[in-house]
Write a protein that holds these residues in place. Sequence first.
Motif, PDB file in Angstrom:
ATOM      1  N   SER A  84      -9.441   1.139  -3.701  1.00 52.07           N
ATOM      2  CA  SER A  84      -8.875   0.809  -5.008  1.00 52.07           C
ATOM      3  C   SER A  84     -10.018   0.378  -5.919  1.00 52.07           C
ATOM      4  CB  SER A  84      -7.836  -0.313  -4.888  1.00 52.07           C
ATOM      5  OG  SER A  84      -8.468  -1.539  -4.545  1.00 52.07           O
ATOM      6  N   TYR A 107       0.795  -1.231   0.000  1.00 53.67           N
ATOM      7  CA  TYR A 107       0.000   0.000   0.000  1.00 53.67           C
ATOM      8  C   TYR A 107       0.826   1.279   0.000  1.00 53.67           C
ATOM      9  CZ  TYR A 107      -3.566   3.396   1.305  1.00 53.67           C
ATOM     10  OH  TYR A 107      -4.390   4.490   1.337  1.00 53.67           O
ATOM     11  N   GLY A 151       0.113   3.681  -4.431  1.00 54.41           N
ATOM     12  CA  GLY A 151      -0.588   4.872  -4.911  1.00 54.41           C
ATOM     13  C   GLY A 151       0.283   6.105  -4.995  1.00 54.41           C
ATOM     14  N   TRP A 166      -8.398  -2.491 -11.720  1.00 54.37           N
ATOM     15  CA  TRP A 166      -6.935  -2.504 -11.750  1.00 54.37           C
ATOM     16  C   TRP A 166      -6.357  -3.917 -11.783  1.00 54.37           C
ATOM     17  CZ3 TRP A 166      -5.869   1.274  -7.079  1.00 54.37           C
ATOM     18  CH2 TRP A 166      -6.379   2.544  -7.392  1.00 54.37           C
ATOM     19  N   ARG A 200      -0.211  -0.565  -8.543  1.00 59.22           N
ATOM     20  CA  ARG A 200      -1.450  -0.911  -7.860  1.00 59.22           C
ATOM     21  C   ARG A 200      -1.150  -1.616  -6.542  1.00 59.22           C
ATOM     22  NH1 ARG A 200      -3.847   2.840 -10.647  1.00 59.22           N
ATOM     23  NH2 ARG A 200      -4.461   2.281 -12.760  1.00 59.22           N
TER      24      ARG A 200
END
Length: 674
Positions: free
Chosen positions: A477, A444, A448, A481, A461
């Motif tokens: 999300s 994470y 992003g 993706w 992603r």
Amino acid sequence: MALKKQDLLKIADILMFALLLANIAFLFWYVFVGYQTNFHSDSAAKALLAREIYETKSYFPKEWNHVNSDLFVVFGHLFIIPLLAFMPAGFTAHAISGAIFSCLILHGVWLITGLTPISARRRIAVVAVFASGISSIIAENLYGQVSYGVVLLLCSYLVYFASKYLSSDDAQKFKWSLPLVILFSLVYWANPKRAVVTYSLPLIIALAWLILSTDASNRRGFLKLAGLGLIGAAAGSMLHMMTISEVNNISGVSNARWLSYELIARNITLSLKGVYAQLGGLPLADAPLFSISGLYAGMRFGIASLVIVLVPIAISRAMNNPRDISKFFALFAASSMLLTLCLQIMTTIPDMNDPIQSSRYMVPGVMLCFIVLLTSELPWHRPPVWAISVSLISIVFASSAYHTFRQTTSNPETLAQPGQVNPRKESLAKFLSQNKLHYGYATYWNAGALTVFSNEQSKVRQIQIKDGIPMPMRHLSSNRWYRPAAWQGKTFLLLHENEINLVNWQLMKQMGAMHEKLHRIDEFAIFVFPANIARNLPGWDTRYEESHRFPLTERAFRNVGLLHKDDAGNGHILIAKKGEEGALHYGPFLPLEPGQYKVTFDVLADHHPEGVARIDVAGGPNQKIFGEKFLLESHAPQEIIFTLEEANTLEFRVWALGTERVTFRGYAVQRIPE
């Protein structure tokens, strides 16, 4: 010739306005330049959501995964969306949005200071205080990430609209009723639970106090205002229910629990630490006492302590003010602060292992109470202790912009969660671009932020490592993706050095996801795959618009039979000998979206008149059967077609009946086009 008092006041006005402009300049530098150091994936989420909205042409994209029933109605992504017609969803777009919201927040502060009987000079001073950033944690939450800054903005407008409604005559009340109903509709549309605590309860408590303590002639207006709030809340709640039923939602802290007495007692002191952090008053541990930094930290601790002591007195004074508007604002601010403080110390909502970051929930309430203090009356004709104290607080904070924004950007990891701030963003983004790595996956905090920071040149992603396999982290999300169609060509997996051993590379190989190249940069490893690994890994594509084969691995679930390596080198096979009866395979607990599907079982068995095997598709806590077949023999793949009316987590099961040898090599899933 001595200057007259009027001349001195003009000079003071000029200096105060110049200070405000200087602080705004520092603030804009922070938003456009300095915040690049602090920029992280929570901040990036609004730019990624804006991109999803822009591409899907839907303000509430059906593929986006919301969290805790929070719908992004009025949020930091709002001004990014139109910018995407001209620029990528990069840091510049994020900064422009942040600058607009920063101006709106300062405007909200200006509006509510106008509700108090203070001079324009003091109103400018209060706005200058807020433009200074106040502290690292406040600068981050109000202007950098623009998270709780939106909440403070909406609270400011609510207090302003409500105050104008209460102070207007009957002919003018309608003018203010419409924005009140709209505002309540918007905040309840976003999340009714949060709206009750953040907006409605403070309003109701303030109005209830006024109704019980004022003349009967004023009560009608208070009750009408409460009624407007209920109308907006009802409309917004209906919009929320309609919208949330059409989007994906992941539960989290919304399932809050009460804490034990011991933990509540612990959280009281930790919450106080959070308030000190918001006021920039945390002691500077190990700093030399008589150094510049040590003396400044000591002074800020003293000023923060003074604010904490004086705020309750300022609220008490405002509540004794004959003006209903002053009482209303003070009661709203105090209620907002106390309600969030109760949740902070008595529930599981905040993670108090990190009290500074968790104090963000209290930011709107603390800042509203701070405004009550800064706008309190200064009776210089009386003993001037109060006036001097409030003036000193204003001067210290209004003149601290350089220190606050410099401290916020010079060592961002001191006030961040572990791994939240990645100081290697720039070098990583440059490396990915140089090596033409345009689509990949990372955990994470490294996902992003890199996507936005690279101006979407490299879309990274977010994933998590679960049981040795990279899996989509769907929190904030889009399901789009993680589908094979999202990217054609090579992909990469970016891991920090302490994440590499969490991956079961042998299992990845068995699933057909074997990297062809490895790069190393700083503390990161970048594994490059020849194709999109979303094609190979289970649980990624929840729609399966393309046929996806799941070979058996050494982790296959079974109750009978033995796992063997496939002679053809294509993974493993399961074999149940004659006489073995039970589940030869169950699992893999695969999430699928609503639709019609075909699952193909690669199962072999000789004929037996009483049957050799049963295959089925089951799901949910009650193990509902969505499709099944009873096999007398099987010399070719067997298909089951089934329909899901709503999203479910499924098992594909093979039952050996014990009459003949049964061999199972895996299964494939594909969505049937409508």
